[in-house]
Each structure stands twice: as C-alpha cells, then as structure tokens.
Design a protein around this motif. Structure first.
Motif, short mmCIF file in Angstrom:
data_model
loop_
_atom_site.label_atom_id
_atom_site.label_comp_id
_atom_site.label_asym_id
_atom_site.label_seq_id
_atom_site.Cartn_x
_atom_site.Cartn_y
_atom_site.Cartn_z
N HIS A 173 7.58 -4.01 -12.63
CA HIS A 173 7.16 -2.94 -11.73
C HIS A 173 8.10 -1.75 -11.91
O HIS A 173 9.04 -1.57 -11.15
N PRO A 225 0.81 -1.22 0.00
CA PRO A 225 0.00 0.00 0.00
C PRO A 225 0.84 1.27 0.00
O PRO A 225 0.34 2.35 -0.28
N ASP A 226 2.14 1.12 0.33
CA ASP A 226 3.05 2.27 0.38
C ASP A 226 4.48 1.77 0.28
O ASP A 226 4.76 0.57 0.34
N THR A 243 5.30 3.28 -12.64
CA THR A 243 4.06 2.68 -12.15
C THR A 243 4.04 2.59 -10.63
O THR A 243 3.00 2.81 -10.01
N LEU A 244 5.19 2.31 -10.03
CA LEU A 244 5.25 2.28 -8.56
C LEU A 244 5.00 3.67 -7.98
O LEU A 244 4.27 3.82 -7.01
N SER A 245 5.60 4.68 -8.58
CA SER A 245 5.41 6.06 -8.10
C SER A 245 3.98 6.53 -8.28
O SER A 245 3.45 7.24 -7.42
N ASP A 246 3.34 6.15 -9.38
CA ASP A 246 1.94 6.51 -9.58
C ASP A 246 1.06 5.93 -8.47
O ASP A 246 0.13 6.58 -8.01
N ARG A 247 1.38 4.72 -8.04
CA ARG A 247 0.56 4.04 -7.04
C ARG A 247 0.97 4.36 -5.61
O ARG A 247 0.13 4.52 -4.74
N LEU A 248 2.29 4.46 -5.36
CA LEU A 248 2.78 4.60 -3.98
C LEU A 248 3.26 6.01 -3.63
O LEU A 248 3.56 6.28 -2.48
#
Length: 118
Positions: free
Chosen positions: A90, A48-49, A94-99
C-alpha cells in the motif's frame, strides 16, 4: 515440574524486530511480514478515508508516520518503525489516489485525522 508445549489453539505472540532498516530493506523476517500484512491488509483495503485507516490501525496498536520521507508503519507499544506501507503493498501514491492527501501533525510526521472544521 511444569512443562510448556506449543499449542496451536494458543499461538505465540509476535515479536517485532528492533534492528535498524537500510533504505531498501525491512527489519521484518518473511513470516512476520506476512503475518503483519494479513492482519492489517483488510484495514488498508477497506478504509474509506485516512481517519478510518488511522483509527483501525490504532485499534490494532499501530500508527502511520513519515520517516525520511517514507510512510512507515509504527508499533505504538515499542515505538519501532516496522516497515514502509509500500512494503505491505500500500504505497503512499496508491493510498493518496484513493484517500486523498493525508494530514500530518507538524513536528512529528504522524498522520492524524483531519480536523472536522478543515
């Protein structure tokens, strides 16, 4: 006389490669890369983070750090950068967009959990 046989119920240890990577390649053979992706894929997908991702990877013996402006998965025991996170599916984008934006330790390039007061 002692003989050792391959036993499916006791799999062999995975040995990570120490061969240097070029800018467009991974040091991992296909089978090891798939094994690594299967082992760590759920951690990347469910985090989630950044703090949770970093902690889960550490529990499995890995860390994230920037090397030559690429986000790389590093084996904690050997200190070897195994592959980019993008290679595992990953990417940093994409990780930065989500986390959100990752917190990077100055001078080391290592990703760390954000301080609680910041």
């Amino acid at each position: 006389m002692s003989m050792s046989f391959f036993r499916p119920d006791q799999p062999l240890h995975t040995v990570w490669s120490d061969r240097p990577r070029g800018p467009e390649e991974t040091a991992l053979d296909c089978e090891t890369a798939v094994t690594l992706a299967c082992l760590l894929g759920p951690a990347f997908a469910a985090a989630p983070d950044w703090a949770r991702l970093i902690a889960t990877l550490a529990d499995n013996g890995f860390r994230l750090e920037f090397q030559d402006s690429r986000l790389v998965l590093v084996n904690e025991m050997t200190e070897i950068g195994l592959c980019t996170c993008a290679f595992l599916g990953h990417s940093l984008a994409t990780l930065s967009d989500r986390l959100g934006k990752p917190c990077v330790q100055a001078g080391t390039g290592r990703l760390v959990a954000k301080p609680e007061n910041g």
